[in-house]
Scaffold this motif. Sequence first.
Motif, mmCIF file in Angstrom:
data_model
loop_
_atom_site.group_PDB
_atom_site.id
_atom_site.type_symbol
_atom_site.label_atom_id
_atom_site.label_comp_id
_atom_site.label_asym_id
_atom_site.label_seq_id
_atom_site.Cartn_x
_atom_site.Cartn_y
_atom_site.Cartn_z
ATOM 1 N N PRO A 60 0.810 -1.234 0.000
ATOM 2 C CA PRO A 60 0.000 0.000 0.000
ATOM 3 C C PRO A 60 0.841 1.281 0.000
ATOM 4 N N ASP A 61 2.120 1.186 0.340
ATOM 5 C CA ASP A 61 2.959 2.394 0.353
ATOM 6 C C ASP A 61 3.916 2.426 -0.837
ATOM 7 N N GLU A 62 3.605 1.659 -1.880
ATOM 8 C CA GLU A 62 4.492 1.630 -3.043
ATOM 9 C C GLU A 62 3.787 2.166 -4.283
ATOM 10 N N ASP A 63 4.553 2.784 -5.144
ATOM 11 C CA ASP A 63 4.056 3.185 -6.456
ATOM 12 C C ASP A 63 5.244 3.212 -7.415
ATOM 13 N N ALA A 65 7.044 5.575 -8.430
ATOM 14 C CA ALA A 65 8.173 6.395 -7.962
ATOM 15 C C ALA A 65 9.027 5.635 -6.952
ATOM 16 N N THR A 66 8.400 5.029 -5.950
ATOM 17 C CA THR A 66 9.186 4.352 -4.905
ATOM 18 C C THR A 66 9.903 3.126 -5.480
ATOM 19 N N ILE A 69 12.900 4.246 -7.452
ATOM 20 C CA ILE A 69 13.995 4.688 -6.585
ATOM 21 C C ILE A 69 14.840 3.477 -6.159
ATOM 22 N N PRO A 97 2.518 8.171 -10.715
ATOM 23 C CA PRO A 97 1.640 8.526 -9.598
ATOM 24 C C PRO A 97 0.842 9.809 -9.827
ATOM 25 N N TYR A 98 1.411 10.747 -10.555
ATOM 26 C CA TYR A 98 0.688 11.984 -10.870
ATOM 27 C C TYR A 98 0.367 12.007 -12.365
ATOM 28 N N ILE A 106 11.182 13.119 -8.714
ATOM 29 C CA ILE A 106 11.167 12.479 -7.389
ATOM 30 C C ILE A 106 12.338 11.502 -7.300
ATOM 31 N N GLU A 109 15.722 13.385 -7.242
ATOM 32 C CA GLU A 109 15.956 13.981 -5.910
ATOM 33 C C GLU A 109 16.395 12.889 -4.923
ATOM 34 N N ALA A 110 15.715 11.764 -4.946
ATOM 35 C CA ALA A 110 15.992 10.696 -3.977
ATOM 36 C C ALA A 110 17.377 10.087 -4.157
ATOM 37 N N GLN A 356 -6.394 -0.662 -3.528
ATOM 38 C CA GLN A 356 -7.432 0.368 -3.387
ATOM 39 C C GLN A 356 -8.599 0.163 -4.351
#
Lengths: 361, 134
Positions: A60-63, A65-66, A69, A97-98, A106, A109-110, A356
């Motif tokens: 649930p905390d992955e997309d 972008a993550t 990275i 994600p967007y 993102i 930056e990471a 979701q």
Amino acid sequence: MRMLEESHTERGNFKPIREVGIVGYGAYVPRYRLPGTEVDRVWTDGRGGSPIKEKAVPGPDEDTATMSIEAARNALARARVNPTEIRAVWVGSESHPYAVKPTSTIVAEAIGAVPNTLAADWEFACKAGTEAFQAAMALVGSGMADYALAIGADTAQGRPGDALEYTAGAASTAFILGPAEEALATIEASCSYVTDTPDFFRRPYQHYPQHGHRFTGEPAYFKHILAAARQLLESLGADAGDYAAAVFHQPNPKFPEQAARALGFKPEQTRIGLLCPVVGNAYASSALLGLTAILDEAQPGDRVLLVSYGSGAGSDAISLRVTDKIDECRDRAPRTRAYIERRKPIDYGIYVRYRQKLHMH
Amino acid sequence: MDIPRHWRLQRQRYALVGEVCKKCGARLFPPRDVCPQCSQPAYEPFQFSGKGKVYSYSTLYQAPAGYEQFVPYTVALVQLDEGPLVTAQLTDVDQDEIQIGMPVEMVTRKLREEGEDGLIIYGYKFRKQPAEAA
């Protein structure tokens, strides 16, 4: 004129003026797995069967972008390149994600690649990753940059009950392209084959794609994959027997097996890269994830053929030659197989929650 | 909307970038510009390895607003290999395998979303280190 003659080689393949290769690669597969039997249980009462064993599901905390990275960090660990020397961060995906705001900034930056870098997101269904790969190859090959990062990543969605739900998986792969002298695999040439073929698409604001069922096969997947592969092999004067391994886009296990057979490849040449049965279709990361698994086990001198496919439609075929640098680089980051073996099966209920799909009224 | 605050914290949150004190060598996280050990200015950025151990933890079943979709989840005090204690969520871990002293590593994950049309906030979490690496 000299440059044009050298870069526009015969039969439309691409070869940069400056020799280019992969100096670092990294993969990531999320931890959760949805067995095909779970989708089958819920939608066909267990009577339909499943094309694959299981697919990777992001937490649930992955997309995108993550996941990008983590793959990029693995590629950096293998390349041992200072992130500030990376002059392009390009992320190919159909699940950014967007809708407006780059995933690539993102990621940049990471990993510490900001601010003096190009950054953009690429979109070409499942071919977005290899499109970014070829652009990175061109940026380095032209001499504009020494290092460029190309990522293919997706958290694919299939409509509940649709055939896609069995296979729509998740993974990411990252490649740092750089000068051939530093590469663990050099790029011999690539070839792209693109037409307007509406086999699979998703309109704006729609959550799930539409697909043309059987139309996705012959006029779409096979036409483009086989044409790109054949043109590239012909221009290189090579055939299937010259390759240690080959990997094709994997919407299901059958299509890549049929494509490999049509091109004269034997099952042992495609075995290592065929990950669809245990990861699902990782979309923009599908063929590229197979390539990372092949590099994990490759020997210096091996030739590897990669052919991606993106609906809409097109294929990129890329011919690589592994160098002796592979042996020192590969264990600086987790192998793709290690991510695949790190698995936690979930049931359909948890899947619905994590992705979701559960609407509370 | 609290965009400037999240934007200011990005560097430390995405990659665990803190500071190092040039005087006494202490590693600081979060960055605070003054060394808590020797009270000297400490502005030098420092990239933490992301490796550490669970110092203590607590599992939440009633989440604050914005974190409901993750329950039940565990927040841990993680002792970084370089020294500082960091509070962070654990991820990709089963509740029954969490132990004090468990080796963990940093990953960048989605912390929360500001509604369906708002900012997605990313930052560090920790997961169990693979057995062979621990």
